[in-house]
Design a protein around this motif. Structure first.
Motif, PDB file in Angstrom:
ATOM      1  N   HIS A   1       0.842  -1.200   0.000  1.00 49.64           N
ATOM      2  CA  HIS A   1       0.000   0.000   0.000  1.00 49.64           C
ATOM      3  C   HIS A   1       0.878   1.250   0.000  1.00 49.64           C
ATOM      4  O   HIS A   1       2.039   1.203   0.416  1.00 49.64           O
ATOM      5  CB  HIS A   1      -0.939   0.010   1.210  1.00 49.64           C
ATOM      6  CG  HIS A   1      -2.015  -1.031   1.129  1.00 49.64           C
ATOM      7  ND1 HIS A   1      -1.768  -2.373   1.342  1.00 49.64           N
ATOM      8  CD2 HIS A   1      -3.345  -0.940   0.821  1.00 49.64           C
ATOM      9  CE1 HIS A   1      -2.883  -3.062   1.191  1.00 49.64           C
ATOM     10  NE2 HIS A   1      -3.857  -2.212   0.866  1.00 49.64           N
ATOM     11  N   MET A   2       0.304   2.332  -0.477  1.00 49.47           N
ATOM     12  CA  MET A   2       1.095   3.553  -0.634  1.00 49.47           C
ATOM     13  C   MET A   2       0.320   4.774  -0.147  1.00 49.47           C
ATOM     14  O   MET A   2      -0.893   4.728   0.064  1.00 49.47           O
ATOM     15  CB  MET A   2       1.466   3.747  -2.109  1.00 49.47           C
ATOM     16  CG  MET A   2       0.264   3.998  -3.024  1.00 49.47           C
ATOM     17  SD  MET A   2       0.762   4.232  -4.749  1.00 49.47           S
ATOM     18  CE  MET A   2      -0.834   4.571  -5.525  1.00 49.47           C
ATOM     19  N   LYS A   3       1.053   5.861  -0.015  1.00 39.78           N
ATOM     20  CA  LYS A   3       0.458   7.153   0.300  1.00 39.78           C
ATOM     21  C   LYS A   3       0.195   7.896  -1.006  1.00 39.78           C
ATOM     22  O   LYS A   3       1.000   7.837  -1.933  1.00 39.78           O
ATOM     23  CB  LYS A   3       1.387   7.960   1.198  1.00 39.78           C
ATOM     24  CG  LYS A   3       1.671   7.299   2.537  1.00 39.78           C
ATOM     25  CD  LYS A   3       2.714   8.052   3.336  1.00 39.78           C
ATOM     26  CE  LYS A   3       3.011   7.329   4.656  1.00 39.78           C
ATOM     27  NZ  LYS A   3       4.077   7.999   5.435  1.00 39.78           N
ATOM     28  N   GLY A   4      -0.923   8.585  -1.041  1.00 34.17           N
ATOM     29  CA  GLY A   4      -1.258   9.320  -2.247  1.00 34.17           C
ATOM     30  C   GLY A   4      -2.522  10.124  -2.049  1.00 34.17           C
ATOM     31  O   GLY A   4      -3.124  10.125  -0.970  1.00 34.17           O
ATOM     32  N   VAL A   5      -2.920  10.822  -3.091  1.00 35.00           N
ATOM     33  CA  VAL A   5      -4.094  11.697  -3.039  1.00 35.00           C
ATOM     34  C   VAL A   5      -5.156  11.152  -3.981  1.00 35.00           C
ATOM     35  O   VAL A   5      -4.900  10.955  -5.176  1.00 35.00           O
ATOM     36  CB  VAL A   5      -3.732  13.140  -3.431  1.00 35.00           C
ATOM     37  CG1 VAL A   5      -4.981  14.022  -3.426  1.00 35.00           C
ATOM     38  CG2 VAL A   5      -2.675  13.704  -2.494  1.00 35.00           C
ATOM     39  N   HIS A   6      -6.352  10.915  -3.459  1.00 40.29           N
ATOM     40  CA  HIS A   6      -7.488  10.485  -4.264  1.00 40.29           C
ATOM     41  C   HIS A   6      -8.397  11.674  -4.560  1.00 40.29           C
ATOM     42  O   HIS A   6      -8.745  12.432  -3.644  1.00 40.29           O
ATOM     43  CB  HIS A   6      -8.300   9.414  -3.534  1.00 40.29           C
ATOM     44  CG  HIS A   6      -7.949   8.022  -3.928  1.00 40.29           C
ATOM     45  ND1 HIS A   6      -8.326   6.911  -3.198  1.00 40.29           N
ATOM     46  CD2 HIS A   6      -7.268   7.532  -5.011  1.00 40.29           C
ATOM     47  CE1 HIS A   6      -7.875   5.818  -3.791  1.00 40.29           C
ATOM     48  NE2 HIS A   6      -7.240   6.166  -4.875  1.00 40.29           N
ATOM     49  N   LEU A   7      -8.762  11.832  -5.816  1.00 39.96           N
ATOM     50  CA  LEU A   7      -9.860  12.731  -6.172  1.00 39.96           C
ATOM     51  C   LEU A   7     -11.129  11.909  -6.077  1.00 39.96           C
ATOM     52  O   LEU A   7     -11.281  10.899  -6.767  1.00 39.96           O
ATOM     53  CB  LEU A   7      -9.685  13.274  -7.587  1.00 39.96           C
ATOM     54  CG  LEU A   7     -10.829  14.183  -8.075  1.00 39.96           C
ATOM     55  CD1 LEU A   7     -10.813  15.509  -7.341  1.00 39.96           C
ATOM     56  CD2 LEU A   7     -10.728  14.411  -9.589  1.00 39.96           C
ATOM     57  N   ILE A   8     -12.050  12.330  -5.210  1.00 37.37           N
ATOM     58  CA  ILE A   8     -13.252  11.532  -4.969  1.00 37.37           C
ATOM     59  C   ILE A   8     -14.490  12.110  -5.623  1.00 37.37           C
ATOM     60  O   ILE A   8     -15.561  11.488  -5.612  1.00 37.37           O
ATOM     61  CB  ILE A   8     -13.489  11.350  -3.457  1.00 37.37           C
ATOM     62  CG1 ILE A   8     -13.694  12.704  -2.770  1.00 37.37           C
ATOM     63  CG2 ILE A   8     -12.321  10.598  -2.823  1.00 37.37           C
ATOM     64  CD1 ILE A   8     -14.086  12.589  -1.292  1.00 37.37           C
ATOM     65  N   GLY A   9     -14.386  13.315  -6.198  1.00 40.73           N
ATOM     66  CA  GLY A   9     -15.527  13.923  -6.866  1.00 40.73           C
ATOM     67  C   GLY A   9     -15.157  15.296  -7.382  1.00 40.73           C
ATOM     68  O   GLY A   9     -14.071  15.818  -7.113  1.00 40.73           O
ATOM     69  N   HIS A  10     -16.065  15.913  -8.146  1.00 38.71           N
ATOM     70  CA  HIS A  10     -15.849  17.276  -8.618  1.00 38.71           C
ATOM     71  C   HIS A  10     -16.209  18.246  -7.506  1.00 38.71           C
ATOM     72  O   HIS A  10     -17.259  18.108  -6.873  1.00 38.71           O
ATOM     73  CB  HIS A  10     -16.711  17.560  -9.849  1.00 38.71           C
ATOM     74  CG  HIS A  10     -16.350  16.737 -11.039  1.00 38.71           C
ATOM     75  ND1 HIS A  10     -15.133  16.836 -11.682  1.00 38.71           N
ATOM     76  CD2 HIS A  10     -17.048  15.772 -11.699  1.00 38.71           C
ATOM     77  CE1 HIS A  10     -15.104  15.992 -12.690  1.00 38.71           C
ATOM     78  NE2 HIS A  10     -16.246  15.330 -12.726  1.00 38.71           N
ATOM     79  N   GLY A  11     -15.334  19.221  -7.288  1.00 39.12           N
ATOM     80  CA  GLY A  11     -15.632  20.187  -6.245  1.00 39.12           C
ATOM     81  C   GLY A  11     -14.412  20.909  -5.747  1.00 39.12           C
ATOM     82  O   GLY A  11     -13.418  21.077  -6.464  1.00 39.12           O
ATOM     83  N   GLY A  12     -14.473  21.326  -4.482  1.00 36.18           N
ATOM     84  CA  GLY A  12     -13.403  22.087  -3.869  1.00 36.18           C
ATOM     85  C   GLY A  12     -12.246  21.204  -3.428  1.00 36.18           C
ATOM     86  O   GLY A  12     -12.181  20.006  -3.735  1.00 36.18           O
TER      87      GLY A  12
END
Length: 372
Positions: free
Chosen positions: A15-26
């Motif tokens: 497993h790794m560290k990272g950034v998920h985009l979970i939807g459109h928005g801020g």
């Protein structure tokens, strides 16, 4: 040909560290996680340890849904348009819904640490940059393309996979963050100049010349021997001058008064917005206009008579021929260009990096660095 499939024997954790985009928005739609499964390279792919990842307009535009025709404001006001009302299928540049969650990050500099079936294991250890605009695998058209960080997971994580043929080893002493400044911004700029056929001795006007793509365009135009007129905020004129610009014009100034009508061969535009009609006024008869952005707003007023009476040619520039990225690698290795890195951030500070990006208080590129 030797090949391996990564496993627990590779240097990558499960497993790794990272950034998920979970939807459109801020910015709340960008979630920093420590438990994302590390990707495994498929046949023809390489597994990369991400060394650095640049920040780009396209990542922010995708997050806020700015590509939707429901959004008519600039890239800042677009963030306030009301995400719950966006048609998800129209909120990306490709006109199809994102498969969420995704890892964004169109700019990748990484090290090959494992390979998939059919890839020479001698690639392990190479430092590479990944072509951000790629041809679709099942493409039926030259203009059918996909992008890293949108249709493909990108560089906002410790590890990512890429097609081996799209991961370019670069022989250079540049730093990781400098290399991570290249794929998206510089390929966008080079593509506009390539598509519009900029030649030595021609006069080119570049808007947004202090940004990532704009500063790249200044350098790349000078490399081609052009005379560069750069539009940027007055506070950044010295920075842009140092990149090679011949004339500086203040952002928001009267272009016709500053440089005259019919005075340039090519306009490279990243801004659009309300001042757009003046760009056609300064183009000579038979001139060319190329665009790959609309930071000040996508809606412009066109007097069609100007277009046809001046015999102008317009180039909308998204799809990139492979030669564009091939050229960039050759320029790097020959030390013919050099990016400006304004600031770096740890990946977990992505909210601050994108906030600073939208404020436009810098020249060049902002770059994120994942935890080692």
């Amino acid at each position: 040909m030797k090949s391996i499939v990564p496993s627990l024997n590779s240097s990558a954790p499960s497993h790794m560290k990272g950034v998920h985009l979970i939807g459109h928005g801020g910015l709340d739609q960008l979630v920093y996680r420590t438990d994302i499964p590390t990707p495994q390279p498929k046949a023809g792919e390489v597994l990369l340890k991400v060394l650095a990842a640049g920040v780009n307009n396209t990542d922010i535009n995708t997050r806020i849904g700015w590509y939707s025709k429901q959004v008519t404001g600039d890239t800042n006001s677009g963030a306030d348009e009301g995400y719950d009302q966006l048609d998800a299928s129209s909120a990306t540049w490709s006109g199809s819904s994102l498969k969420l969650p995704i890892v964004q990050g169109a700019d990748i500099c990484g090290e090959v640490i494992a390979v998939g079936l059919g890839v020479n294991s001698e690639r392990i250890g190479e430092r590479v940059i990944v072509r951000s605009m790629q041809q679709s695998v099942n493409s039926t058209s030259d203009f059918d393309c996909i992008t890293v960080g949108s249709e493909l997971n990108g560089g906002f994580a410790q590890y990512t996979c890429a097609l081996s043929v799209e991961a370019y080893a670069v022989n250079t002493s540049w730093s990781d963050v400098e290399l991570a400044s290249i794929p998206c911004a510089y390929s966008t700029a080079e593509n506009m100049l390539h598509r519009a056929g900029l030649k030595a001795g021609e006069r080119v006007l570049i808007t947004g010349a202090s940004g990532g793509v704009g500063s790249a365009a200044v350098q790349l135009a000078k490399r081609r021997g052009a005379y560069v007129i750069a539009v940027a905020g007055s506070a950044k004129h010295d920075d842009v001058k140092a990149l090679g610009a011949d004339i500086l014009v203040a952002r928001g100034a009267d272009l016709v008064a500053a440089i005259g009508t019919d005075s340039v061969d090519l306009v490279v535009d990243l801004i659009a917005g309300p001042g757009w009609p003046q760009l056609l006024e300064v183009l000579r008869r038979g001139g060319r206009y190329a665009t790959a952005g609309a930071i000040a707003g996508p809606m412009v007023e066109l007097d069609i008579r100007t277009l046809y009476l001046k015999d102008l040619t317009f180039f909308g520039c998204t799809y990139q021929e492979q030669v564009v990225f091939d050229n960039l690698v050759s320029y790097i290795e020959a030390d013919e260009i050099r990016p400006v890195v304004a600031k770096t951030y740890p990946l977990e500070h992505i909210h601050q990096a994108q906030t600073d990006f939208l404020k436009k208080g810098f020249t060049g590129k902002l770059v994120l660095i994942p935890e080692a």
